[in-house]
Motif scaffolding. Structure first.
Motif, short mmCIF file in Angstrom:
data_model
loop_
_atom_site.label_atom_id
_atom_site.label_comp_id
_atom_site.label_asym_id
_atom_site.label_seq_id
_atom_site.Cartn_x
_atom_site.Cartn_y
_atom_site.Cartn_z
N ILE A 71 0.86 -1.19 0.00
CA ILE A 71 0.00 0.00 0.00
C ILE A 71 0.89 1.23 0.00
O ILE A 71 1.80 1.35 0.83
CB ILE A 71 -0.95 0.00 1.21
N GLU A 72 0.64 2.12 -0.95
CA GLU A 72 1.39 3.36 -1.05
C GLU A 72 0.62 4.47 -0.35
O GLU A 72 -0.60 4.58 -0.52
CB GLU A 72 1.60 3.74 -2.52
N HIS A 73 1.33 5.30 0.39
CA HIS A 73 0.73 6.44 1.09
C HIS A 73 1.33 7.71 0.50
O HIS A 73 2.55 7.91 0.59
CB HIS A 73 1.02 6.35 2.59
N TRP A 74 0.52 8.55 -0.12
CA TRP A 74 0.98 9.75 -0.81
C TRP A 74 0.47 11.01 -0.11
O TRP A 74 -0.71 11.10 0.22
CB TRP A 74 0.44 9.76 -2.24
N ASP A 75 1.38 11.97 0.09
CA ASP A 75 0.98 13.25 0.68
C ASP A 75 2.07 14.30 0.44
O ASP A 75 3.13 14.00 -0.09
CB ASP A 75 0.71 13.09 2.18
N CYS A 81 2.79 11.09 5.46
CA CYS A 81 2.81 9.74 4.88
C CYS A 81 2.95 8.70 5.99
O CYS A 81 2.29 7.66 5.97
CB CYS A 81 3.96 9.61 3.89
N MET A 82 3.83 8.99 6.97
CA MET A 82 4.02 8.06 8.09
C MET A 82 2.76 7.96 8.94
O MET A 82 2.39 6.86 9.38
CB MET A 82 5.22 8.50 8.94
N GLU A 83 2.08 9.08 9.17
CA GLU A 83 0.82 9.05 9.92
C GLU A 83 -0.23 8.23 9.19
O GLU A 83 -0.97 7.46 9.80
CB GLU A 83 0.31 10.47 10.15
N MET A 84 -0.30 8.40 7.87
CA MET A 84 -1.25 7.61 7.08
C MET A 84 -0.94 6.12 7.21
O MET A 84 -1.86 5.31 7.35
CB MET A 84 -1.17 8.02 5.60
N PRO A 104 11.91 3.16 2.07
CA PRO A 104 12.22 4.56 2.36
C PRO A 104 11.21 5.47 1.66
O PRO A 104 10.69 5.12 0.58
CB PRO A 104 13.62 4.76 1.78
N ILE A 105 10.95 6.61 2.23
CA ILE A 105 10.04 7.58 1.61
C ILE A 105 10.73 8.20 0.40
O ILE A 105 11.89 8.59 0.47
CB ILE A 105 9.60 8.65 2.63
N ILE A 106 9.97 8.29 -0.68
CA ILE A 106 10.51 8.79 -1.95
C ILE A 106 9.72 10.03 -2.36
O ILE A 106 8.50 10.08 -2.21
CB ILE A 106 10.38 7.72 -3.05
N PHE A 107 10.42 11.02 -2.91
CA PHE A 107 9.76 12.19 -3.48
C PHE A 107 9.56 11.96 -4.96
O PHE A 107 10.50 11.68 -5.69
CB PHE A 107 10.59 13.46 -3.25
N ASP A 108 8.31 12.08 -5.41
CA ASP A 108 7.97 11.87 -6.82
C ASP A 108 8.06 13.20 -7.56
O ASP A 108 7.35 14.16 -7.20
CB ASP A 108 6.56 11.28 -6.93
N GLN A 109 8.90 13.28 -8.56
CA GLN A 109 9.13 14.52 -9.30
C GLN A 109 7.93 14.94 -10.15
O GLN A 109 7.75 16.13 -10.40
CB GLN A 109 10.37 14.38 -10.20
N ILE A 110 7.12 13.99 -10.57
CA ILE A 110 5.97 14.31 -11.42
C ILE A 110 4.84 14.94 -10.60
O ILE A 110 4.32 16.00 -10.94
CB ILE A 110 5.48 13.07 -12.18
N THR A 111 4.45 14.28 -9.51
CA THR A 111 3.34 14.78 -8.70
C THR A 111 3.78 15.81 -7.67
O THR A 111 2.95 16.50 -7.10
CB THR A 111 2.65 13.62 -7.96
N LYS A 112 5.09 15.85 -7.39
CA LYS A 112 5.65 16.72 -6.35
C LYS A 112 5.11 16.34 -4.97
O LYS A 112 4.88 17.19 -4.11
CB LYS A 112 5.38 18.20 -6.63
N LYS A 113 4.92 15.03 -4.77
CA LYS A 113 4.41 14.48 -3.50
C LYS A 113 5.36 13.40 -3.02
O LYS A 113 6.14 12.83 -3.77
CB LYS A 113 3.01 13.87 -3.68
N TYR A 114 5.23 13.09 -1.72
CA TYR A 114 6.01 12.01 -1.12
C TYR A 114 5.21 10.72 -1.15
O TYR A 114 3.98 10.73 -1.05
CB TYR A 114 6.39 12.35 0.32
#
Length: 135
Positions: A71-75, A81-84, A104-114
């Protein structure tokens, strides 16, 4: 009577369970089955297709299965993301799912979200029509 529990059944069950999780403001968080785009609603959870393993059969009928799901948590922020993920843990523990690991938490360059990915596992007993913890 033995109930055949399929990958689709598991996906539907998880989708319904995850769609009831609320954030700090009491709002229900979006749940989707595909990778978010810049048009997606955030925060959101992405439910990957569950992996199914047959552990035991009786006359060719699966009676014990293991299901694994990511399950991916995006915010906007890593902490959110950790709280989710913690809320996801609590919801899935009601069904005896165990978090087996996370990435590890990743930053997505397209959506600009973690994005924070967590993985869960559970056993399904077809004779009892029940879920049990893996450990």
């Amino acid at each position: 009577m033995i109930h055949e529990f399929t990958t689709k059944d598991m996906s539907d069950l998880l989708y319904n369970d995850l769609s009831t999780i609320q954030d700090n403001e009491g709002k229900t968080t979006e749940i989707a089955l595909t990778t978010p785009t810049t048009e997606s609603v955030f925060p959101c959870r992405i439910l990957e297709t569950p992996l199914e393993t047959t552990n035991k059969t009786n006359n060719g009928i699966p009676i014990l299965k293991t299901f694994q799901v990511s399950i991916e948590h995006w915010d906007n922020e890593q902490r959110f993301c950790m709280e989710m993920a913690n809320r996801t843990d609590k919801q899935l523990q009601k069904r005896n799912f165990t978090r087996t690991n996370s990435s590890p938490i990743i930053f997505d360059q397209i959506t600009k979200k973690y994005k924070f990915i967590t993985n869960y596992e559970v056993h399904y007993n077809a004779i009892m029509n029940s879920f049990s913890c893996i450990k």
